[in-house]
Design a protein around this motif. Sequence first.
Motif, mmCIF file in Angstrom:
data_model
loop_
_atom_site.group_PDB
_atom_site.id
_atom_site.type_symbol
_atom_site.label_atom_id
_atom_site.label_comp_id
_atom_site.label_asym_id
_atom_site.label_seq_id
_atom_site.Cartn_x
_atom_site.Cartn_y
_atom_site.Cartn_z
ATOM 1 N N ASP A 4 0.852 -1.198 0.000
ATOM 2 C CA ASP A 4 0.000 0.000 0.000
ATOM 3 C C ASP A 4 0.877 1.233 0.000
ATOM 4 N N ILE A 5 0.296 2.365 -0.417
ATOM 5 C CA ILE A 5 1.039 3.623 -0.268
ATOM 6 C C ILE A 5 0.248 4.566 0.624
ATOM 7 N N SER A 6 0.979 5.440 1.294
ATOM 8 C CA SER A 6 0.344 6.387 2.210
ATOM 9 C C SER A 6 0.770 7.795 1.872
ATOM 10 N N ASP A 10 -7.026 9.831 -3.324
ATOM 11 C CA ASP A 10 -8.481 9.903 -3.394
ATOM 12 C C ASP A 10 -8.947 8.709 -4.203
ATOM 13 N N GLY A 11 -9.296 7.631 -3.488
ATOM 14 C CA GLY A 11 -9.664 6.404 -4.193
ATOM 15 C C GLY A 11 -8.454 5.864 -4.918
ATOM 16 N N ASP A 12 -8.564 5.806 -6.251
ATOM 17 C CA ASP A 12 -7.474 5.272 -7.071
ATOM 18 C C ASP A 12 -6.505 6.373 -7.499
ATOM 19 N N LYS A 13 -6.866 7.625 -7.215
ATOM 20 C CA LYS A 13 -6.087 8.736 -7.744
ATOM 21 C C LYS A 13 -5.083 9.220 -6.709
ATOM 22 N N VAL A 14 -3.863 9.385 -7.165
ATOM 23 C CA VAL A 14 -2.785 9.831 -6.291
ATOM 24 C C VAL A 14 -2.281 11.179 -6.780
ATOM 25 N N THR A 15 -2.171 12.139 -5.871
ATOM 26 C CA THR A 15 -1.571 13.426 -6.217
ATOM 27 C C THR A 15 -0.181 13.470 -5.605
ATOM 28 N N GLU A 42 1.503 16.360 -9.630
ATOM 29 C CA GLU A 42 1.272 15.369 -10.678
ATOM 30 C C GLU A 42 0.180 14.424 -10.210
ATOM 31 N N LEU A 43 -0.555 13.940 -11.178
ATOM 32 C CA LEU A 43 -1.657 13.034 -10.867
ATOM 33 C C LEU A 43 -1.355 11.693 -11.496
ATOM 34 N N CYS A 44 -1.596 10.637 -10.743
ATOM 35 C CA CYS A 44 -1.450 9.319 -11.358
ATOM 36 C C CYS A 44 -2.389 8.364 -10.637
ATOM 37 N N ARG A 45 -2.393 7.114 -11.094
ATOM 38 C CA ARG A 45 -3.187 6.087 -10.433
ATOM 39 C C ARG A 45 -2.302 5.323 -9.454
ATOM 40 N N ILE A 46 -2.950 4.654 -8.534
ATOM 41 C CA ILE A 46 -2.170 3.833 -7.590
ATOM 42 C C ILE A 46 -1.328 2.812 -8.352
ATOM 43 N N SER A 47 -1.892 2.276 -9.438
ATOM 44 C CA SER A 47 -1.156 1.260 -10.192
ATOM 45 C C SER A 47 0.047 1.830 -10.941
ATOM 46 N N ASP A 48 0.143 3.170 -11.023
ATOM 47 C CA ASP A 48 1.289 3.788 -11.679
ATOM 48 C C ASP A 48 2.467 3.949 -10.722
ATOM 49 N N VAL A 49 2.222 3.683 -9.446
ATOM 50 C CA VAL A 49 3.305 3.823 -8.471
ATOM 51 C C VAL A 49 4.169 2.568 -8.551
#
Lengths: 171, 81
Positions: A71-73, A96-101, A112-119
């Motif tokens: 997980d990421i925090s 925010d849900g699947d969206k990571v800033t 920058e905005l990405c999805r959790i799966s982009d981490v």
Amino acid sequence: MPQGFASQVLPEVWRDMEEAEVKVVPNEILLDAVSKLLSDGRSVIIRTKGSSMLPFVRGGRDSVRLSRHPDISVGDIVLAHLGNDKYVLHRVFSIDGDKVTLMGDGNLKGTELCRISDVCGTVDGIIRPGGKEKVPGDGALWRKLLPFRRYLVAFYRKILLPCTDFLKINI
Amino acid sequence: MRRLGNEYIIVGEGANLVNFNKMIALNSSAAYLWESVQGIDFDADYLKDLLLTKYDVDPAVAEVDSRKLAESWIEAGIVSR
């Protein structure tokens, strides 16, 4: 080339060895390879570039140890693969849900905005020149200082960093 | 040994950690030598013999080349003494 020898057959070997300083690999090639290793469950150490994570990660000086976390925090420093095919190593500002800033600690505004799966991975340690490794904090205090960031970063870049470089110390 | 772009590189790596700071770029002859010594104990003389067998090179040059190459690999942390 050593004195008195002409290397007839393997001049490239010599060149590699004598110029064996820092090899600069295009970001995308290197980080694609890094991303694959992280998704295979391995840890990776890479040198960092740029000033977007000052003062915590000093590009060109510090390296980071990365691994994939389940997980990421908020507060994690992560390697992310953005939509424009670029990679960034920035701090998680919000989720925010699947969206990571993401926001670089040294940046004043841009996110920058990405999805959790982009981490691709999370920084487990920041490795200073000389080898000492420290676990990153969560940047909570630094975040509170956002209104003053412009001045703090300017002070750091223009005064503190050149001094520590000159004195060859890490703070 | 990995291909990165169109070069061969060796990255200092163990089972779980890959350290790109311990990385050395190789040309094709050095890559050949590296591949030839995987999994075995070797010394600079062994490298020299490999060079002499595969390439048409002056023995004195092979001697120095192989010693320097071995030292550079040790310094890069990809082999140990």
